[in-house]
Design a protein around this motif. Structure first.
Motif, PDB file in Angstrom:
ATOM      1  N   LEU A 156      67.038  36.354   6.359  1.00  0.00           N
ATOM      2  CA  LEU A 156      67.461  37.245   5.275  1.00  0.00           C
ATOM      3  C   LEU A 156      66.692  38.554   5.264  1.00  0.00           C
ATOM      4  O   LEU A 156      67.205  39.580   4.819  1.00  0.00           O
ATOM      5  N   SER A 157      65.464  38.543   5.767  1.00  0.00           N
ATOM      6  CA  SER A 157      64.655  39.765   5.749  1.00  0.00           C
ATOM      7  C   SER A 157      65.264  40.856   6.618  1.00  0.00           C
ATOM      8  O   SER A 157      64.991  42.043   6.418  1.00  0.00           O
ATOM      9  N   ALA A 158      66.089  40.462   7.586  1.00  0.00           N
ATOM     10  CA  ALA A 158      66.714  41.445   8.475  1.00  0.00           C
ATOM     11  C   ALA A 158      68.031  41.980   7.919  1.00  0.00           C
ATOM     12  O   ALA A 158      68.639  42.865   8.523  1.00  0.00           O
ATOM     13  N   LEU A 159      68.443  41.450   6.779  1.00  0.00           N
ATOM     14  CA  LEU A 159      69.757  41.806   6.239  1.00  0.00           C
ATOM     15  C   LEU A 159      69.688  43.099   5.437  1.00  0.00           C
ATOM     16  O   LEU A 159      68.841  43.266   4.565  1.00  0.00           O
ATOM     17  N   SER A 160      70.573  44.026   5.748  1.00  0.00           N
ATOM     18  CA  SER A 160      70.706  45.255   4.980  1.00  0.00           C
ATOM     19  C   SER A 160      72.152  45.704   5.050  1.00  0.00           C
ATOM     20  O   SER A 160      72.860  45.420   6.027  1.00  0.00           O
ATOM     21  N   MET A 161      72.608  46.396   4.029  1.00  0.00           N
ATOM     22  CA  MET A 161      73.983  46.877   4.014  1.00  0.00           C
ATOM     23  C   MET A 161      74.210  47.872   5.158  1.00  0.00           C
ATOM     24  O   MET A 161      75.265  47.904   5.784  1.00  0.00           O
ATOM     25  N   ARG A 162      73.199  48.691   5.443  1.00  0.00           N
ATOM     26  CA  ARG A 162      73.315  49.644   6.543  1.00  0.00           C
ATOM     27  C   ARG A 162      73.416  48.921   7.882  1.00  0.00           C
ATOM     28  O   ARG A 162      74.189  49.318   8.764  1.00  0.00           O
ATOM     29  N   GLY A 163      72.618  47.850   8.040  1.00  0.00           N
ATOM     30  CA  GLY A 163      72.666  47.088   9.277  1.00  0.00           C
ATOM     31  C   GLY A 163      74.013  46.413   9.484  1.00  0.00           C
ATOM     32  O   GLY A 163      74.523  46.337  10.609  1.00  0.00           O
ATOM     33  N   ILE A 164      74.595  45.916   8.394  1.00  0.00           N
ATOM     34  CA  ILE A 164      75.923  45.291   8.474  1.00  0.00           C
ATOM     35  C   ILE A 164      76.960  46.334   8.871  1.00  0.00           C
ATOM     36  O   ILE A 164      77.826  46.085   9.710  1.00  0.00           O
ATOM     37  N   ALA A 165      76.861  47.513   8.267  1.00  0.00           N
ATOM     38  CA  ALA A 165      77.791  48.591   8.608  1.00  0.00           C
ATOM     39  C   ALA A 165      77.673  48.949  10.083  1.00  0.00           C
ATOM     40  O   ALA A 165      78.678  49.153  10.776  1.00  0.00           O
ATOM     41  N   GLY A 166      76.436  49.017  10.573  1.00  0.00           N
ATOM     42  CA  GLY A 166      76.229  49.321  11.985  1.00  0.00           C
ATOM     43  C   GLY A 166      76.807  48.248  12.881  1.00  0.00           C
ATOM     44  O   GLY A 166      77.388  48.545  13.927  1.00  0.00           O
ATOM     45  N   ARG A 167      76.660  47.002  12.482  1.00  0.00           N
ATOM     46  CA  ARG A 167      77.191  45.891  13.280  1.00  0.00           C
ATOM     47  C   ARG A 167      78.717  45.950  13.360  1.00  0.00           C
ATOM     48  O   ARG A 167      79.313  45.628  14.390  1.00  0.00           O
ATOM     49  N   LEU A 168      79.339  46.362  12.255  1.00  0.00           N
ATOM     50  CA  LEU A 168      80.799  46.438  12.208  1.00  0.00           C
ATOM     51  C   LEU A 168      81.333  47.770  12.713  1.00  0.00           C
ATOM     52  O   LEU A 168      82.550  47.944  12.864  1.00  0.00           O
ATOM     53  N   GLY A 169      80.436  48.740  12.928  1.00  0.00           N
ATOM     54  CA  GLY A 169      80.861  50.026  13.439  1.00  0.00           C
ATOM     55  C   GLY A 169      81.576  50.876  12.420  1.00  0.00           C
ATOM     56  O   GLY A 169      82.530  51.594  12.744  1.00  0.00           O
ATOM     57  N   VAL A 170      81.136  50.823  11.150  1.00  0.00           N
ATOM     58  CA  VAL A 170      81.753  51.630  10.097  1.00  0.00           C
ATOM     59  C   VAL A 170      80.685  52.492   9.438  1.00  0.00           C
ATOM     60  O   VAL A 170      79.496  52.347   9.703  1.00  0.00           O
TER      61      VAL A 170
END
Length: 332
Positions: free
Chosen positions: A126-140
């Motif tokens: 969970l410490s690696a979770l961020s909304m920006r990181g999720i966006a980067g993973r999805l390419g948005v």
């Protein structure tokens, strides 16, 4: 100057990504090797976790690394394709990577966001979770997930409910209360095994109003219904078994974090501390501990297996409940 292009400073995450890219290209990190976790990156380069997340996202989009469940982020094989094709200059820190988004904002859904978040948490915690990181993973775009999820806390609740949705029960529920409780507890353990971060979502005293978590409680309470227990006792037993699963599962994530922070496996850590344990066991102050641990001998030392510890504890708790309920091991 190093770290600058046309008088503009290169963002820290690109400089760190370039250094890790060099380690991979030079063979220091081979396919399948773990790369530094977000926590390790943050500590080694003295940057924020959000910056560390961007480092791994950049390398993942270039196809250099991949998330491996319950292991972390590892170097991808030579045939690994980029998640988002890097543009010219991706091989150096001097030019920021230009990528084609893997997902357009129009294609984005809450379900895709939740699945991406679960994948990150499974691999890195969970410490690696961020909304920006999720966006980067999805390419948005960085703010796009907020159109579907209000906050990170709301996202974690959605992730938890998605994980609890994986709970599996037999179509024909056993009539025996003990068998039903055991099936429920083992199903909950399996879900925590698959998603170690689940044990850290919140304190036991502040239960989450999640449909699939309530469905689990329904299964467990139905096992106790009709045994003549008070409503408070029924809830206490449900909480007791849930807390036992959660408390044991906490160590799954802690071991992963410890491995990421130290770079040592559990076996390597024990080897590094063998001398300290030997000094204690040979001191004469702890004769029973010394006798028990010394009985294994040679290379056949004690191997802590959480699955076996969980099974022993669950059986012991159900044995105790059977005595408390008047020895009603079977039937209602």
């Amino acid at each position: 100057m190093a770290g600058e292009v046309a008088g503009k400073s290169v963002p820290p995450y690109l400089r760190i990504a370039a250094e890790l890219r060099g380690r991979i290209a030079g063979g220091e990190l081979a396919p399948g090797d773990r790369v530094p976790s977000t926590r390790q990156i943050a500590q080694e380069w003295n940057v924020a976790l959000a910056t560390a997340t961007k480092v791994l996202t950049t390398l993942r989009q270039e196809g250099l690394v991949r998330a491996q469940p319950r292991v972390g982020t590892v170097v991808a094989g030579p045939d690994r394709q980029p998640e988002a094709a890097p543009g010219p200059g991706a091989a150096t820190a001097a030019a920021p990577a230009v990528t084609t988004p893997a997902t357009t904002d129009h294609e984005l859904t809450r379900d895709r966001i939740v699945r991406a978040a679960v994948a990150i948490a499974d691999a890195e915690g969970l410490s690696a979770l961020s909304m920006r990181g999720i966006a980067g993973r999805l390419g948005v775009a960085a703010m796009s997930p907020y159109r579907y999820v209000n906050s990170k806390d709301d996202l974690i609740c959605l992730m938890a409910d998605a994980a609890f949705a994986e709970l599996s029960y037999p179509a024909a529920a056993p009539e025996d209360w003990r068998q039903r409780l055991e099936l429920g507890a083992r199903a909950l353990w399996a879900v925590h095994r698959a998603h170690p971060w689940l044990a850290h979502i919140g304190p036991l005293t502040r239960p989450l109003a999640l449909p699939h978590l309530i469905a689990y409680s329904e299964w467990m309470l139905t096992a106790l219904d009709g045994l003549g227990l008070s409503p408070a006792t029924m809830l206490d037993v449900n909480v007791l078994l849930y807390s036992y699963v959660q408390g044991t599962a906490v160590h799954l994530e802690r071991e992963k974090q410890a491995a990421g922070d130290t770079g040592l496996s559990g076996e390597q850590w024990m080897d590094a501390h063998a001398a300290a344990f030997d000094a204690l066991t040979t001191s004469g102050r702890y004769p029973v501990f010394a006798r028990v641990t010394g009985s294994f001998g040679g290379d056949n030392g004690y191997d802590l297996r959480l699955d076996e510890v969980f099974a022993l504890g669950l059986t012991s708790m159900l044995d105790g409940l059977a005595l408390r309920f008047g020895g009603a091991e079977t039937g209602r």
